[in-house]
Design an enzyme around this catalytic site. Sequence first.
Site, PDB file in Angstrom:
ATOM      1  CG  LEU A   1     -20.273 -23.490  25.463  1.00 49.45           C
ATOM      2  CD1 LEU A   1     -19.052 -24.047  26.198  1.00 49.45           C
ATOM      3  CD2 LEU A   1     -20.634 -22.113  26.011  1.00 49.45           C
TER       4      LEU A   1
ATOM      5  CG  ASN B   1     -35.631 -28.754  12.686  1.00 50.63           C
ATOM      6  OD1 ASN B   1     -36.273 -29.159  11.724  1.00 50.63           O
ATOM      7  ND2 ASN B   1     -35.083 -27.550  12.717  1.00 50.63           N
TER       8      ASN B   1
ATOM      9  N   GLY C   1     -29.273 -27.483   5.300  1.00 44.76           N
ATOM     10  CA  GLY C   1     -30.698 -27.637   5.600  1.00 44.76           C
ATOM     11  C   GLY C   1     -30.923 -28.114   7.017  1.00 44.76           C
TER      12      GLY C   1
ATOM     13  CB  ALA D   1     -26.004 -27.408  14.913  1.00 43.50           C
ATOM     14  N   GLY D   2     -28.408 -27.012  16.946  1.00 42.19           N
ATOM     15  CA  GLY D   2     -28.920 -26.972  18.321  1.00 42.19           C
ATOM     16  C   GLY D   2     -30.077 -27.945  18.506  1.00 42.19           C
ATOM     17  CG  ASP D   3     -33.552 -27.446  16.352  1.00 42.48           C
ATOM     18  OD1 ASP D   3     -33.747 -26.866  17.434  1.00 42.48           O
ATOM     19  OD2 ASP D   3     -33.801 -26.929  15.250  1.00 42.48           O
TER      20      ASP D   3
END
Length: 296
Positions: free
Chosen positions: A212, A37, A278, A241-243
Amino acid sequence: MGSANLDLVVEVPRVPLVGETVLGSDLARIPGGKGANQAVAAARLGRSVAMIGRVGDDEGGRILRDALETDGVDTSHLATTPDVPNGVALIAVGADGDNSIVVSPGANGRLSVADVEAASDVLGAAAVTLVQLEVPVDAVAAAARLAGGIVVLNPAPAPSSPLPAKLLEAVDVIVPNQTELALLAGHHGPVDVATAAELATRLPVPTAVVTLGALGALAVSEGNVTHVEAPEVTPVDTTAAGDSFCGALADALVRGDSIVEAVRWAVRVGAVTTLRPGAQPSLPTAVEVTALLGRS
Ligand code: RIB
């Protein structure tokens, strides 16, 4: 460098509690894995990316390799592992967009120091090397040691034991979420924004960026703490989202942005990623980020 998983995704009204069964949507099979990702995130933002990892000798492995190549990622150092299944992530996505994930590492767990050393040319030449913890930590430490440019460690999933000093010594930027930060800092109890800022200054790396969620992120460097707020969005699915945040951070660091500028870009890219379902299908291009959120 990192993992490539086939994500088996079911949408559910809410993520089940322990011991509970819930009925969900039809199963979707989607390319994912934190390493892949992050590679695709940076590639969609226009960067030249090579992926170091291992896929399985099965349909999942072929799907993951194809997905990376479709986005222009160099897979010369993505090995296929005979007789080992590809990594799989079992993901339940709730109606609020939050998720619960179980990963079976499969081929990702076979990534070795020798594999990483065989890619030393790519690592030595890279402006930024992104690593996470879904592959063996020895391989992660080897990649950080051989990297010629900026090393960004996303310590996800949260480590169950302290990270080796030899890894942390080679890291320039660490990007934990609040849970991962608490584990790294040996903190028990809730981590609000003020606590996160305090804990991040204690980490033994030059720069920490604490994600956060809807509250944005903290950039913590040389004793300075900057809280960058996230754009307001209504998430559909927070998977990856973090990736995408990490991929965008790398993109901005390659451009020569300061850490605060890089975090400003990363929170926007991360927010847009939550608007589509996804993992890899949700990763945006720079044009899509501007179209959806306007210019910063
Ligand atoms: O960060 C999201 C990813 O975590 C998913 O794509 C899943 O494969 C797990 O690795």
